[in-house]
Design an enzyme around this catalytic site. Sequence first.
Site, PDB file in Angstrom:
ATOM      1  CB  ALA B  50      89.867 -13.477  43.494  1.00  0.00           C
ATOM      2  NE  ARG B  89      96.228  -7.285  46.558  1.00  0.00           N
ATOM      3  CZ  ARG B  89      96.363  -8.630  46.535  1.00  0.00           C
ATOM      4  NH1 ARG B  89      95.583  -9.400  47.264  1.00  0.00           N
ATOM      5  NH2 ARG B  89      97.278  -9.183  45.756  1.00  0.00           N
ATOM      6  CD  GLN B 193     100.260 -15.751  49.104  1.00  0.00           C
ATOM      7  OE1 GLN B 193     101.282 -16.287  48.686  1.00  0.00           O
ATOM      8  NE2 GLN B 193      99.954 -14.497  48.827  1.00  0.00           N
ATOM      9  CG  ASP B 234      93.655 -13.203  41.779  1.00  0.00           C
ATOM     10  OD1 ASP B 234      94.300 -14.257  41.675  1.00  0.00           O
ATOM     11  OD2 ASP B 234      93.413 -12.654  42.875  1.00  0.00           O
TER      12      ASP B 234
END
Lengths: 348, 348
Positions: B50, B89, B193, B234
């Site tokens: 983010a 996004r 990730q 986020d």
Amino acid sequence: MVRAIEWLDVPRPMIRLIDQTLLPDTERYVDVTTVDVLVEAIGDLVVRGAPALGSTGALGVALAMIQAGEESWDAARLETEIDRIRDARPTAVNLAWGVNQVRGSMPRGTAEVLRLGLQVLAEDEAANRELSRRGADWVLAHVEKQEVRVITHCNTGALATSGWGTAYGIIHELHDRGRLGLVYADETRPLLQGARLTSWELLHDGIDHVVQADSAAASTILRGLVDVAIIGADRIAANGDTANKVGSVGLALACQRAGIPFIVAAPSSTVDLTIARGEDIVIEERCEDEVLGFAGSRTAPTGVGGFNPAFDVTPHDLISAVITERGIAETATQAHPDLLAIVAGRRG
Amino acid sequence: MVRAIEWLDVPRPMIRLIDQTLLPDTERYVDVTTVDVLVEAIGDLVVRGAPALGSTGALGVALAMIQAGEESWDAARLETEIDRIRDARPTAVNLAWGVNQVRGSMPRGTAEVLRLGLQVLAEDEAANRELSRRGADWVLAHVEKQEVRVITHCNTGALATSGWGTAYGIIHELHDRGRLGLVYADETRPLLQGARLTSWELLHDGIDHVVQADSAAASTILRGLVDVAIIGADRIAANGDTANKVGSVGLALACQRAGIPFIVAAPSSTVDLTIARGEDIVIEERCEDEVLGFAGSRTAPTGVGGFNPAFDVTPHDLISAVITERGIAETATQAHPDLLAIVAGRRG
């Protein structure tokens, strides 16, 4: 229905296992004629799933007796080899249970042990069909939906058992009754039994489903996308605490928060009254490579270590019901007496 | 420290991104000189995280203005192209926030927009360092251990930000203070990730850690192996409900059961007071292929569908504290006023 385990007499006595590490891409069978190969197959998860391990253990004793005859083992060697089968994996009670079901009959000869082993196999499938009927009844009594949406974790179908399935069997039964909605199958890292095996069985049985990352399970439940979680079990302690594939307790926590049922489906042989509580269950820790890579490719950088517990324990207060072929224990309230009654009624 | 995003003036103006889809095996950079390439890079997760998306959005406006000059776009076209960056996004508020931080200054020219974009980048890193100090103070005040064992999910380090990291920054700060025990890094399926990026950063920073399957997170917490869970965010709604990488809420539920703190670390730009509650946050659903395969090979059988939400929402009552560079909100009790105060103090 696919068979995870079969006994063949010709061309020679053997246990035929479908190699579950190669599914869904390749359907290959491993013909097991020695204890060494059997122990390796169990350790490598060629055969896996607690109930399937029970039948494998029982038939394994017959196999060991045949090998003992061929190779002139003495009695002590034979016992040692049978112990190796029993101890090939630590968490599922069923493996040792299956061995012990037939071991006492060894003085009556190989044919009798084999007959009993095949009976374990047949009774496991019958138990699964019975617990699936009971489980579907329980679900439909507790979920007021025409089509019940289910989440499940790992694989508990025909591949995990001697036939039909446990948690999967309830899903299949709901489907056969026309009462099943969409199924969410967790992929089940690190070995992907959900993505590889459960989805393969669901596809084969014509059941609508989607595969999701294990990490999506909690939010799928909290967002109201499912009505019930149904899982299998590798060992159920006397108080109802349940060891199952790692990740199961995460579903249970989310179900509690969402106020939907979380149920455990297993044959009564999975209940281990010698274990008082979940804390006493030995949790198998598998090779770190399983979690550090996939399909031969490493995902984490070289030099990084992994932590790879294969199971977790769901405390009984998070379990709405333990469904067995002998009865249902609602462990949040009545765990011990209910489970005792179930086990007391066990045959064999 | 690795840089996820840099602005280069020569040989021509560009945003240089490290391609995070190729780490840890390959360290390759993508030089972005057009909006098309930038939007694709954001969508493909070449750049992700983010806070990193905030800086990328801000610098993206400058890049679009330069391209507009070179290709003689009219004002309407330029606005459309900037909207595409902003909307590349949906879940992370920071991307739109970064675009909006500099968009109002467009009449003052490209150089000024670029200056402001670089300021967003610099301030993000400064914010991370400040929130990491505050977060480490909070953790040490709430965990009575000489060495604090931490679990984290996804990647929140230098790669996910303009530098230093958020949740990762707190871990790093604890390490620098000599107060960090073992770190458990969830691998973070489907795109790994954690296994690929967090472990790469931890290894680089000399921090002891293990990678585990996401499904192990709940039991690692319940077994008492960690003292605190620290994640990024986020988007944080006005009531403290927090959208973060799918799987986060599972950690929160387990922490509640275990009685240990679950904390969210993010720059104040992640707080979105225009969103009242978590239910109102749009959850990005990504391509099903991400969850149906692994490292380029398909895992589920052909014909099976996938469900792939990229984020989940942790309700504020499960969050012990939201740590920002401007202050700490203990959202279980005081969510809205605390977060309002934090955002009211925001610069820019």
